[in-house]
Design a protein around this motif. Structure first.
Motif, mmCIF file in Angstrom:
data_model
loop_
_atom_site.group_PDB
_atom_site.id
_atom_site.type_symbol
_atom_site.label_atom_id
_atom_site.label_comp_id
_atom_site.label_asym_id
_atom_site.label_seq_id
_atom_site.Cartn_x
_atom_site.Cartn_y
_atom_site.Cartn_z
ATOM 1 N N ASN A 207 0.818 -1.209 0.000
ATOM 2 C CA ASN A 207 0.000 0.000 0.000
ATOM 3 C C ASN A 207 0.854 1.262 0.000
ATOM 4 O OD1 ASN A 207 -2.510 -1.249 -0.112
ATOM 5 N ND2 ASN A 207 -2.669 -1.442 2.111
ATOM 6 N N LEU A 208 1.978 1.244 0.695
ATOM 7 C CA LEU A 208 2.874 2.398 0.692
ATOM 8 C C LEU A 208 3.460 2.618 -0.701
ATOM 9 C CD1 LEU A 208 4.710 1.819 4.099
ATOM 10 C CD2 LEU A 208 2.965 3.540 3.592
ATOM 11 N N ARG A 209 3.850 1.535 -1.350
ATOM 12 C CA ARG A 209 4.381 1.647 -2.714
ATOM 13 C C ARG A 209 3.290 2.112 -3.681
ATOM 14 N NH1 ARG A 209 7.822 -4.056 -2.747
ATOM 15 N NH2 ARG A 209 9.712 -3.226 -1.740
ATOM 16 N N TYR A 210 2.076 1.642 -3.460
ATOM 17 C CA TYR A 210 0.964 2.078 -4.307
ATOM 18 C C TYR A 210 0.788 3.588 -4.219
ATOM 19 C CZ TYR A 210 -3.788 2.738 -6.031
ATOM 20 O OH TYR A 210 -4.879 3.186 -6.718
ATOM 21 N N ALA A 211 0.802 4.129 -3.003
ATOM 22 C CA ALA A 211 0.605 5.569 -2.825
ATOM 23 C C ALA A 211 1.696 6.364 -3.529
ATOM 24 C CB ALA A 211 0.581 5.909 -1.332
ATOM 25 N N ARG A 212 2.952 5.897 -3.427
ATOM 26 C CA ARG A 212 4.052 6.601 -4.076
ATOM 27 C C ARG A 212 3.925 6.525 -5.599
ATOM 28 N NH1 ARG A 212 7.796 4.430 -1.408
ATOM 29 N NH2 ARG A 212 8.366 2.745 -2.841
ATOM 30 N N ALA A 213 3.599 5.340 -6.116
ATOM 31 C CA ALA A 213 3.462 5.172 -7.567
ATOM 32 C C ALA A 213 2.296 5.991 -8.107
ATOM 33 C CB ALA A 213 3.267 3.694 -7.903
ATOM 34 N N ALA A 214 1.213 6.059 -7.346
ATOM 35 C CA ALA A 214 0.050 6.846 -7.782
ATOM 36 C C ALA A 214 0.401 8.330 -7.868
ATOM 37 C CB ALA A 214 -1.119 6.625 -6.831
ATOM 38 N N ARG A 215 1.175 8.828 -6.907
ATOM 39 C CA ARG A 215 1.585 10.241 -6.948
ATOM 40 C C ARG A 215 2.455 10.524 -8.168
ATOM 41 N NH1 ARG A 215 2.369 9.473 -1.360
ATOM 42 N NH2 ARG A 215 4.607 9.180 -1.696
ATOM 43 N N GLU A 216 3.426 9.655 -8.443
ATOM 44 C CA GLU A 216 4.303 9.870 -9.590
ATOM 45 C C GLU A 216 3.520 9.828 -10.901
ATOM 46 O OE1 GLU A 216 7.969 7.672 -11.949
ATOM 47 O OE2 GLU A 216 7.740 7.312 -9.793
ATOM 48 N N THR A 217 2.577 8.902 -10.988
ATOM 49 C CA THR A 217 1.760 8.791 -12.198
ATOM 50 C C THR A 217 0.940 10.060 -12.405
ATOM 51 O OG1 THR A 217 1.604 6.400 -11.928
ATOM 52 C CG2 THR A 217 -0.048 7.448 -13.330
ATOM 53 N N ARG A 218 0.315 10.529 -11.352
ATOM 54 C CA ARG A 218 -0.512 11.733 -11.475
ATOM 55 C C ARG A 218 0.328 12.937 -11.879
ATOM 56 N NH1 ARG A 218 -5.304 13.661 -10.578
ATOM 57 N NH2 ARG A 218 -6.083 11.628 -9.929
ATOM 58 N N GLN A 219 1.526 13.067 -11.346
ATOM 59 C CA GLN A 219 2.386 14.197 -11.694
ATOM 60 C C GLN A 219 2.779 14.156 -13.169
ATOM 61 O OE1 GLN A 219 5.601 13.845 -8.898
ATOM 62 N NE2 GLN A 219 4.379 14.601 -7.162
ATOM 63 N N ALA A 220 3.184 12.964 -13.665
ATOM 64 C CA ALA A 220 3.645 12.860 -15.048
ATOM 65 C C ALA A 220 2.516 13.096 -16.040
ATOM 66 C CB ALA A 220 4.277 11.483 -15.273
ATOM 67 N N VAL A 221 1.390 12.439 -15.824
ATOM 68 C CA VAL A 221 0.269 12.593 -16.751
ATOM 69 C C VAL A 221 -0.343 13.980 -16.609
ATOM 70 C CG1 VAL A 221 -1.996 11.713 -17.400
ATOM 71 C CG2 VAL A 221 -0.189 10.121 -16.752
ATOM 72 N N GLY A 222 -0.416 14.484 -15.381
ATOM 73 C CA GLY A 222 -0.983 15.805 -15.163
ATOM 74 C C GLY A 222 -0.221 16.895 -15.895
ATOM 75 N N ALA A 223 1.119 16.780 -15.966
ATOM 76 C CA ALA A 223 1.916 17.781 -16.685
ATOM 77 C C ALA A 223 1.550 17.814 -18.159
ATOM 78 C CB ALA A 223 3.404 17.479 -16.514
ATOM 79 N N MET A 224 1.366 16.630 -18.764
ATOM 80 C CA MET A 224 0.993 16.582 -20.169
ATOM 81 C C MET A 224 -0.407 17.146 -20.386
ATOM 82 S SD MET A 224 0.561 13.332 -22.725
ATOM 83 C CE MET A 224 -1.039 12.982 -22.035
ATOM 84 N N VAL A 225 -1.334 16.797 -19.486
ATOM 85 C CA VAL A 225 -2.703 17.285 -19.608
ATOM 86 C C VAL A 225 -2.736 18.804 -19.527
ATOM 87 C CG1 VAL A 225 -4.954 17.354 -18.471
ATOM 88 C CG2 VAL A 225 -3.779 15.162 -18.784
ATOM 89 N N ARG A 226 -2.022 19.378 -18.573
ATOM 90 C CA ARG A 226 -2.043 20.842 -18.410
ATOM 91 C C ARG A 226 -1.457 21.550 -19.621
ATOM 92 N NH1 ARG A 226 -1.019 19.162 -13.130
ATOM 93 N NH2 ARG A 226 1.231 19.273 -13.427
ATOM 94 N N ARG A 227 -0.392 20.983 -20.202
ATOM 95 C CA ARG A 227 0.202 21.605 -21.394
ATOM 96 C C ARG A 227 -0.797 21.605 -22.545
ATOM 97 N NH1 ARG A 227 4.968 23.030 -23.555
ATOM 98 N NH2 ARG A 227 6.159 22.319 -21.757
ATOM 99 N N ARG A 228 -1.446 20.481 -22.752
ATOM 100 C CA ARG A 228 -2.375 20.404 -23.875
ATOM 101 C C ARG A 228 -3.613 21.263 -23.633
ATOM 102 N NH1 ARG A 228 -1.624 16.292 -27.673
ATOM 103 N NH2 ARG A 228 -3.424 17.226 -28.675
#
Length: 455
Positions: A207-228
């Motif tokens: 669960n701790l690894r899940y939380a960290r991976a979810a944060r990294e995923t949201r940051q990476a995809v969120g950056a692309m979404v905001r640019r577009r």
């Protein structure tokens, strides 16, 4: 009709229900349930869940009952929503209809010829990096291919090589790759949470690894979404459909994010699995491999594959269908009942979770003769029956059938045509491929030796 409660599967334990059996042998447990009847009751933790084993009943749920008696939800989609939010694959029937109408033009058949060129370019890039005698992990290489295709078709549709090198394209690739680094962990944790309700509240390492991976995923995809969302250039791709340049914003950043993450996972995990399983099956069945090579030689000669060629490769399509039958990437799905209803004379209360397994349905001996046998010719028009077509649902059925089914099959055909015209693949001696079950079913251990073809 007299109705009663569905029979309960034996072996449930206090507190965990059937989670123990599912943890030991998920596929075997689901197949064993067929012998107990068309509808069987199991327990996930303390929660009763109904497993539907009849293709006819599953068709009723997905087609006639969609949005009326049954809707997206239940153990599988309740957990998937944690990762992909209310994207196209998880949204309830009401929001799903306008979402699908908005995205349908992106997957229109008239776009496939242009997409085919990009499928071919990506397959050439991946396979050109291989060297004779190299041993590859099929899933890793096929995922590289799927990532490249996704970035260039759905998240940036470049018209030339210069556009591929633009900031937006690099950002799209980086976002996809960030998702791929984290997806195995995310899907593993979600599978655990589906089988053991409440486990997400425990302070486990997973669960701790899940939380960290979810944060990294949201940051990476969120950056692309905001640019577009700030760029608003019409690239003719999925992002342009979600953020149309000629209209005010129709989606929030969260809504765009949910759709993007849905297609990230759906467009890479499933494609990598399909191609890997198909290569594995071909190496184990030399006659079918030779028939496919002969078909490619007869149709293509020495020229590159085009979209028009795909209809002239019927054996390849049958090979892919049989691969999807034996190893459907989405092996388990769920629904929730909207009202009190009945299936096969069994009462299901409103709000009940309902599971069905394409893997189990595809291997039902009452529907498919020799269900464990790899037999592409079972899909010849003269042999296939209506009940087999209805039981075959790697892409779902009805209004919720996968919107990218034609896109994905064309991608798989082009990839195989490019790779198998350049390379002969054979299984590495001693390799023992096994299914790895998470929210999707992917192969592990498909290791192939590459020999360059002389032509």
């Amino acid at each position: 009709m007299k109705t009663g409660t569905a029979p309960a599967a034996p072996g449930a334990l206090p507190l965990i229900g059937h989670a123990g059996r599912l943890a030991r042998d998920r596929l075997g447990f689901l197949e064993d349930l067929r012998a107990l009847g068309p509808v069987v009751r199991i327990r996930l933790g303390r929660t009763p869940v109904y497993v539907v084993n009849s293709p006819d009943l599953v068709q009723r749920m997905l087609v006639a009952g969609n949005g009326v008696e049954f809707d997206k939800g239940g153990p599988f989609f309740d957990q998937a929503t944690q990762l992909v939010g209310n994207g196209l694959s998880t949204a309830p029937a009401g929001p799903h209809r306008p979402m699908r109408a908005l995205l349908r033009p992106v997957f229109a058949r008239h776009r496939l010829p242009r997409h085919t060129e990009r499928f071919r370019d990506c397959a050439l890039e991946v396979s050109s990096a291989w060297v004779p005698g190299q041993v590859i992990d099929a899933y890793t290489e096929m995922k590289r291919l799927a990532v490249a295709v996704l970035a260039r078709t759905l998240f940036l549709a470049p018209e030339d090589r210069q556009a591929v090198e633009a900031v937006e394209a690099v950002e799209a690739v980086e976002a996809v790759e960030a998702v791929q680094r984290n997806v195995p962990l995310l899907l593993s944790a979600l599978a655990t949470r589906m089988m053991v309700p409440g486990s997400n509240r425990l302070p486990t390492l997973e669960n701790l690894r899940y939380a960290r991976a979810a944060r990294e995923t949201r940051q990476a995809v969120g950056a692309m979404v905001r640019r577009r969302m700030s760029d608003r250039t019409d690239h003719g791709d999925l992002m342009s459909a979600l953020v149309p340049p000629d209209r005010p914003a129709i989606h929030t950043e969260q809504e765009v994010y949910d759709q993007v993450i849905t297609f990230f996972i759906g467009g890479t995990e499933t494609m990598a699995g399909l191609l890997s399983w198909t290569l594995h099956l071909l190496t184990g069945h030399p006659r079918e491999y030779e028939r496919l090579e002969a078909e490619l030689s007869a149709v293509l000669g020495d020229r590159p594959v085009t979209h028009q060629d795909l209809q002239r490769l019927p054996h390849m399509r049958r090979v892919l269908n049989e691969s999807l039958r034996l190893h459907p990437p989405v092996w388990l799905l769920s629904r929730v009942t909207l009202v009190d209803t009945e299936l096969a004379g069994h009462r299901l209360p409103a709000g009940a979770g309902v599971l069905f397994s394409p893997y189990s349905l595809h291997r039902d001996p009452a529907v498919f003769a020799g269900p464990e046998r790899f037999d592409p010719d079972r899909w010849l028009d003269a042999r296939v029956e209506r009940r087999q077509r209805e039981a075959f649902m790697p892409f779902g059925a009805g209004a919720r059938r996968c919107i990218g089914d034609a896109f994905g099959l064309a991608e798989a055909q082009v990839a195989l045509a490019v790779m198998l015209r350049r390379w002969r693949v054979r299984a590495q001696p001693g390799s023992r491929p096994e299914p790895l079950l998470r929210m999707t079913m992917r192969p592990q251990g498909v290791r192939l030796v590459l020999d360059r073809r002389a032509h």
